[in-house]
Structure formats: structure tokens, C-alpha cells
Motif scaffolding. Sequence first.
Motif, PDB file in Angstrom:
ATOM      1  N   THR A  66       0.701  -1.208   0.201  1.00 51.26           N
ATOM      2  CA  THR A  66       0.008  -0.006   0.079  1.00 51.26           C
ATOM      3  C   THR A  66       0.811   1.274   0.077  1.00 51.26           C
ATOM      4  OG1 THR A  66      -1.714  -1.157   1.152  1.00 51.26           O
ATOM      5  CG2 THR A  66      -1.688   1.195   1.183  1.00 51.26           C
ATOM      6  N   LEU A  67       1.736   1.312   0.889  1.00 53.01           N
ATOM      7  CA  LEU A  67       2.954   2.288   1.012  1.00 53.01           C
ATOM      8  C   LEU A  67       3.596   2.552  -0.405  1.00 53.01           C
ATOM      9  CD1 LEU A  67       3.997   2.151   4.656  1.00 53.01           C
ATOM     10  CD2 LEU A  67       2.658   3.826   3.549  1.00 53.01           C
ATOM     11  N   VAL A  68       4.066   1.558  -0.870  1.00 52.57           N
ATOM     12  CA  VAL A  68       4.896   1.475  -2.101  1.00 52.57           C
ATOM     13  C   VAL A  68       4.169   1.990  -3.241  1.00 52.57           C
ATOM     14  CG1 VAL A  68       6.491   0.130  -3.359  1.00 52.57           C
ATOM     15  CG2 VAL A  68       6.494  -0.239  -1.236  1.00 52.57           C
ATOM     16  N   LYS A  69       2.816   1.430  -3.250  1.00 48.90           N
ATOM     17  CA  LYS A  69       1.986   1.930  -4.416  1.00 48.90           C
ATOM     18  C   LYS A  69       1.779   3.596  -4.521  1.00 48.90           C
ATOM     19  CE  LYS A  69      -0.246  -2.409  -5.525  1.00 48.90           C
ATOM     20  NZ  LYS A  69      -1.530  -3.098  -5.430  1.00 48.90           N
ATOM     21  N   ALA A  70       1.482   3.936  -3.092  1.00 49.79           N
ATOM     22  CA  ALA A  70       1.162   5.331  -3.050  1.00 49.79           C
ATOM     23  C   ALA A  70       2.268   6.135  -3.573  1.00 49.79           C
ATOM     24  CB  ALA A  70       0.654   5.559  -1.464  1.00 49.79           C
ATOM     25  N   LEU A  71       3.595   5.839  -2.949  1.00 43.64           N
ATOM     26  CA  LEU A  71       4.739   6.452  -3.537  1.00 43.64           C
ATOM     27  C   LEU A  71       4.982   6.388  -4.943  1.00 43.64           C
ATOM     28  CD1 LEU A  71       7.299   5.388  -0.659  1.00 43.64           C
ATOM     29  CD2 LEU A  71       6.757   7.741  -1.001  1.00 43.64           C
ATOM     30  N   ALA A  72       4.640   5.370  -5.545  1.00 40.04           N
ATOM     31  CA  ALA A  72       4.719   5.198  -6.994  1.00 40.04           C
ATOM     32  C   ALA A  72       3.817   6.192  -7.654  1.00 40.04           C
ATOM     33  CB  ALA A  72       4.725   3.860  -7.323  1.00 40.04           C
ATOM     34  N   ARG A  73       2.513   6.010  -7.129  1.00 43.26           N
ATOM     35  CA  ARG A  73       1.623   7.150  -7.681  1.00 43.26           C
ATOM     36  C   ARG A  73       2.078   8.702  -7.772  1.00 43.26           C
ATOM     37  NH1 ARG A  73      -3.426   3.681  -5.578  1.00 43.26           N
ATOM     38  NH2 ARG A  73      -3.526   2.120  -7.638  1.00 43.26           N
ATOM     39  N   ALA A  74       2.298   8.901  -6.224  1.00 48.56           N
ATOM     40  CA  ALA A  74       2.617  10.148  -6.108  1.00 48.56           C
ATOM     41  C   ALA A  74       3.710  10.656  -7.164  1.00 48.56           C
ATOM     42  CB  ALA A  74       3.103  10.389  -4.711  1.00 48.56           C
ATOM     43  N   PHE A  75       4.944   9.961  -7.150  1.00 44.64           N
ATOM     44  CA  PHE A  75       5.797  10.432  -8.079  1.00 44.64           C
ATOM     45  C   PHE A  75       5.632  10.378  -9.644  1.00 44.64           C
ATOM     46  CE2 PHE A  75       8.496   9.752  -4.240  1.00 44.64           C
ATOM     47  CZ  PHE A  75       9.064  10.957  -4.085  1.00 44.64           C
ATOM     48  N   ARG A  76       4.593   9.476  -9.778  1.00 47.79           N
ATOM     49  CA  ARG A  76       4.368   9.259 -11.315  1.00 47.79           C
ATOM     50  C   ARG A  76       3.459  10.471 -11.459  1.00 47.79           C
ATOM     51  NH1 ARG A  76      -0.352   7.368 -14.093  1.00 47.79           N
ATOM     52  NH2 ARG A  76      -1.181   6.339 -12.180  1.00 47.79           N
ATOM     53  N   TRP A  77       2.605  10.925 -10.769  1.00 48.17           N
ATOM     54  CA  TRP A  77       1.764  11.983 -10.698  1.00 48.17           C
ATOM     55  C   TRP A  77       2.400  13.382 -11.033  1.00 48.17           C
ATOM     56  CZ3 TRP A  77      -2.351  10.155  -6.715  1.00 48.17           C
ATOM     57  CH2 TRP A  77      -3.108   9.078  -6.969  1.00 48.17           C
TER      58      TRP A  77
END
Length: 127
Positions: free
Chosen positions: A43-54
Motif C-alpha cells: 500500500t505504501l509502495v504503491k502510493a509512493l509510486a503513484r505520487a511520483f508518477r503524478w
Amino acid sequence: MTRAKPVPETVTVHVPFRLVKRGGRKEMQLPDGASSHRKMDNTLVKALARAFRWKRMLESGEFTTIAELAEREGIAPTYMTRVMRLTLLSPDFVQVILDRTQGPGVTLARLLEPFPMDWRQQLEHFG
């Protein structure tokens, strides 16, 4: 030749643990001192990845506003803004999350709450 002892049909193993909520899901917690290989909090890793992608999508000019990007992603702009704040975490703290060495209190819900912008204070805040 010696005869082997018969193997019982049922073996009972007692493992002391308790269930705790972590990141919106239940997780088994072993007693102190018990070794366990914690799996990565996806959950944390996906959120970090999404944040940086956005962030990258906005910086590249692909989208001009958070509202436009949020509409395309099908999420609320307020949620996107909160997740994108994760890009303000110190690189050291991001590495702690990726290395799976963050404390059990570091959840996505807690990371989405306001946190110090000073990188040194972040490690203390979430420590």
C-alpha cells in the motif's frame, strides 16, 4: 535393521500471534523476540509510486492541473493532493519504506496526515 517409530497422523503446532489492522487490512503480529520476515507494505509502495508518477506527469506538461489529472485517474483532487505530498518525504525516509524498515505505526493513513517539511524532523515524527 531397526523399525521406525510410527508417525502420528495429526501434528499440532501452537503459534502465539495477534491480528492487528495495518493500512486498512489485517496483519498477523508475532510476539516480541519472534523472528519474522515482514513483507513489503505494498500500500505504501504503491502510493509512493503513484505520487511520483503524478508529479512527473504534471511537471512534463502532460496535464496542466491536479483537477485535470485527478479526473483522468478517476479520483478526487483532494485525495490526489494528499498522496502527492508523499513526494515531499525525505529521500532517506522513502528508502526506509522501500527497505521495509519503517515502524509498524507508519501507515498510509498516517502518511497522508500533515507531516513536517524538514527532512530531519520527518524521521523523528514517524520514528
